[in-house]
Design a protein around this motif. Structure first.
Motif, mmCIF file in Angstrom:
data_model
loop_
_atom_site.group_PDB
_atom_site.id
_atom_site.type_symbol
_atom_site.label_atom_id
_atom_site.label_comp_id
_atom_site.label_asym_id
_atom_site.label_seq_id
_atom_site.Cartn_x
_atom_site.Cartn_y
_atom_site.Cartn_z
ATOM 1 N N VAL A 38 42.107 -69.084 -47.650
ATOM 2 C CA VAL A 38 43.073 -67.972 -47.869
ATOM 3 C C VAL A 38 43.942 -67.848 -46.454
ATOM 4 O O VAL A 38 43.759 -68.628 -45.534
ATOM 5 C CB VAL A 38 41.981 -66.671 -47.741
ATOM 6 N N ASP A 39 44.984 -67.031 -46.559
ATOM 7 C CA ASP A 39 45.939 -66.801 -45.854
ATOM 8 C C ASP A 39 45.229 -65.575 -44.878
ATOM 9 O O ASP A 39 44.227 -64.748 -45.077
ATOM 10 C CB ASP A 39 47.223 -66.376 -45.873
ATOM 11 N N GLU A 40 45.934 -65.202 -43.550
ATOM 12 C CA GLU A 40 45.450 -64.136 -42.581
ATOM 13 C C GLU A 40 45.233 -62.644 -43.502
ATOM 14 O O GLU A 40 44.022 -62.248 -43.028
ATOM 15 C CB GLU A 40 46.206 -64.102 -41.719
ATOM 16 N N ASP A 41 46.087 -62.327 -44.110
ATOM 17 C CA ASP A 41 45.827 -61.119 -44.853
ATOM 18 C C ASP A 41 44.606 -60.824 -45.768
ATOM 19 O O ASP A 41 43.826 -60.002 -45.329
ATOM 20 C CB ASP A 41 47.000 -60.740 -45.859
ATOM 21 N N GLU A 42 44.354 -61.740 -46.418
ATOM 22 C CA GLU A 42 42.985 -61.797 -47.294
ATOM 23 C C GLU A 42 41.855 -61.942 -46.046
ATOM 24 O O GLU A 42 40.863 -61.226 -46.716
ATOM 25 C CB GLU A 42 42.998 -62.798 -48.560
ATOM 26 N N GLY A 43 41.904 -62.792 -45.201
ATOM 27 C CA GLY A 43 41.038 -63.184 -44.231
ATOM 28 C C GLY A 43 40.715 -61.892 -43.287
ATOM 29 O O GLY A 43 39.432 -61.656 -43.475
ATOM 30 N N ARG A 44 41.500 -61.273 -43.170
ATOM 31 C CA ARG A 44 41.580 -59.806 -42.190
ATOM 32 C C ARG A 44 40.762 -58.892 -43.100
ATOM 33 O O ARG A 44 39.910 -58.207 -42.796
ATOM 34 C CB ARG A 44 42.930 -59.320 -41.910
ATOM 35 N N GLU A 45 41.244 -58.812 -44.425
ATOM 36 C CA GLU A 45 40.785 -57.776 -45.410
ATOM 37 C C GLU A 45 39.278 -57.838 -45.566
ATOM 38 O O GLU A 45 38.421 -56.762 -45.248
ATOM 39 C CB GLU A 45 41.589 -57.777 -46.675
ATOM 40 N N LEU A 46 38.843 -59.209 -45.697
ATOM 41 C CA LEU A 46 37.568 -59.562 -46.029
ATOM 42 C C LEU A 46 36.614 -59.388 -44.801
ATOM 43 O O LEU A 46 35.384 -58.726 -44.795
ATOM 44 C CB LEU A 46 37.195 -60.968 -46.665
ATOM 45 N N ASN A 47 37.071 -59.779 -43.811
ATOM 46 C CA ASN A 47 36.378 -59.417 -42.548
ATOM 47 C C ASN A 47 36.093 -58.138 -41.975
ATOM 48 O O ASN A 47 35.098 -57.562 -41.511
ATOM 49 C CB ASN A 47 37.030 -60.552 -41.085
ATOM 50 N N HIS A 48 37.259 -57.319 -42.268
ATOM 51 C CA HIS A 48 37.134 -55.955 -41.995
ATOM 52 C C HIS A 48 36.026 -55.148 -43.109
ATOM 53 O O HIS A 48 35.307 -54.232 -42.708
ATOM 54 C CB HIS A 48 38.581 -55.123 -42.197
ATOM 55 N N SER A 49 36.161 -55.375 -44.423
ATOM 56 C CA SER A 49 35.181 -54.998 -45.434
ATOM 57 C C SER A 49 33.984 -55.147 -45.088
ATOM 58 O O SER A 49 32.980 -54.421 -45.328
ATOM 59 C CB SER A 49 35.793 -55.296 -46.831
ATOM 60 N N TYR A 50 33.299 -56.742 -44.777
ATOM 61 C CA TYR A 50 32.142 -56.853 -44.742
ATOM 62 C C TYR A 50 31.577 -56.894 -43.315
ATOM 63 O O TYR A 50 30.278 -57.013 -43.315
ATOM 64 C CB TYR A 50 32.336 -58.257 -45.416
ATOM 65 N N ARG A 51 32.262 -57.162 -42.321
ATOM 66 C CA ARG A 51 31.827 -57.180 -40.961
ATOM 67 C C ARG A 51 32.363 -56.189 -40.099
ATOM 68 O O ARG A 51 32.096 -56.049 -38.952
ATOM 69 C CB ARG A 51 32.145 -58.641 -40.328
ATOM 70 N N GLU A 52 33.489 -55.243 -40.655
ATOM 71 C CA GLU A 52 33.888 -53.975 -39.750
ATOM 72 C C GLU A 52 34.648 -54.503 -38.848
ATOM 73 O O GLU A 52 34.948 -54.089 -37.349
ATOM 74 C CB GLU A 52 32.871 -53.070 -39.319
ATOM 75 N N ARG A 53 35.247 -55.867 -38.621
ATOM 76 C CA ARG A 53 36.306 -56.409 -37.768
ATOM 77 C C ARG A 53 37.564 -56.540 -38.290
ATOM 78 O O ARG A 53 37.855 -57.190 -39.396
ATOM 79 C CB ARG A 53 35.613 -57.501 -37.223
ATOM 80 N N ASP A 54 38.542 -55.989 -37.919
ATOM 81 C CA ASP A 54 39.962 -56.044 -38.051
ATOM 82 C C ASP A 54 40.859 -57.105 -37.545
ATOM 83 O O ASP A 54 41.835 -56.868 -36.977
ATOM 84 C CB ASP A 54 40.716 -54.693 -37.739
ATOM 85 N N TYR A 55 40.272 -58.390 -37.930
ATOM 86 C CA TYR A 55 41.105 -59.463 -37.739
ATOM 87 C C TYR A 55 40.669 -60.722 -38.711
ATOM 88 O O TYR A 55 39.496 -60.521 -39.115
ATOM 89 C CB TYR A 55 41.044 -59.848 -36.427
ATOM 90 N N ALA A 56 41.399 -61.642 -38.919
ATOM 91 C CA ALA A 56 41.106 -62.692 -39.695
ATOM 92 C C ALA A 56 40.278 -63.711 -38.905
ATOM 93 O O ALA A 56 40.495 -63.985 -37.603
ATOM 94 C CB ALA A 56 42.308 -63.452 -40.047
#
Length: 157
Positions: free
Chosen positions: A48-66
């Motif tokens: 993935v690119d950073e937008d999707e990576g950031r979204e998934l990391n935020h959703s599943y790990r509550e971290r707002d970065y890729a």
């Protein structure tokens, strides 16, 4: 050779991505490195690119970065003829940036991320120091067996 199926999904605009054959070889090496005995295995690797990576990391790990790699292990509710290991999501721009920052070849860092993520799918972790040491030793053994340098040695050491 382990009966392995890798579903490689490319959702990235990045260039210089690993081939399906490379990804499969690196997953094979990780499974052989832990002496996989559970028969056929299957996993998905999504680049993935950073937008999707950031979204998934935020959703599943509550971290707002890729982050470089996210691992989503799967446990089947019933016995299956194939072990479904789960999914890896790897953020191509992060991998490329890290490779440059760490003075590693891009292919070596991709191999490391695939091996690292596969080990997470198999239950390995690096939260505690002892777990981290064990996982890093295993990664180093697998990657040097593939002809890559120890990923934890700083360039110039």
């Amino acid at each position: 050779m382990i009966d392995l199926t890798v579903d490689l999904q490319n959702a990235s605009a990045a260039q210089h991505l690993p081939t399906a054959e490379q990804v499969e070889a690196w997953v094979q090496a990780a499974l052989q490195g832990v002496q996989w005995q559970d028969g056929a295995a299957e996993l998905t690797v999504r680049i993935v690119d950073e937008d999707e990576g950031r979204e998934l990391n935020h959703s599943y790990r509550e971290r707002d970065y890729a982050t470089n790699v996210l691992s989503f292990p799967f446990t089947a509710p019933i016995p299956m003829p194939v072990t479904l290991l789960g999914d890896l999501v790897i953020c191509a721009p992060v991998v490329q940036r890290e490779a440059s920052e760490q003075s590693k070849t891009l292919v070596a860092h991709w191999a490391h991320m695939i091996v690292h993520g596969t080990l997470h799918l198999l239950g390995y972790d690096h939260i505690e120091d002892a777990e981290a040491d064990r996982m890093e030793r295993l990664e180093t053994t697998i990657l040097t067996g593939l002809g890559f340098a120890d990923p934890y040695v700083e360039v110039g050491d």
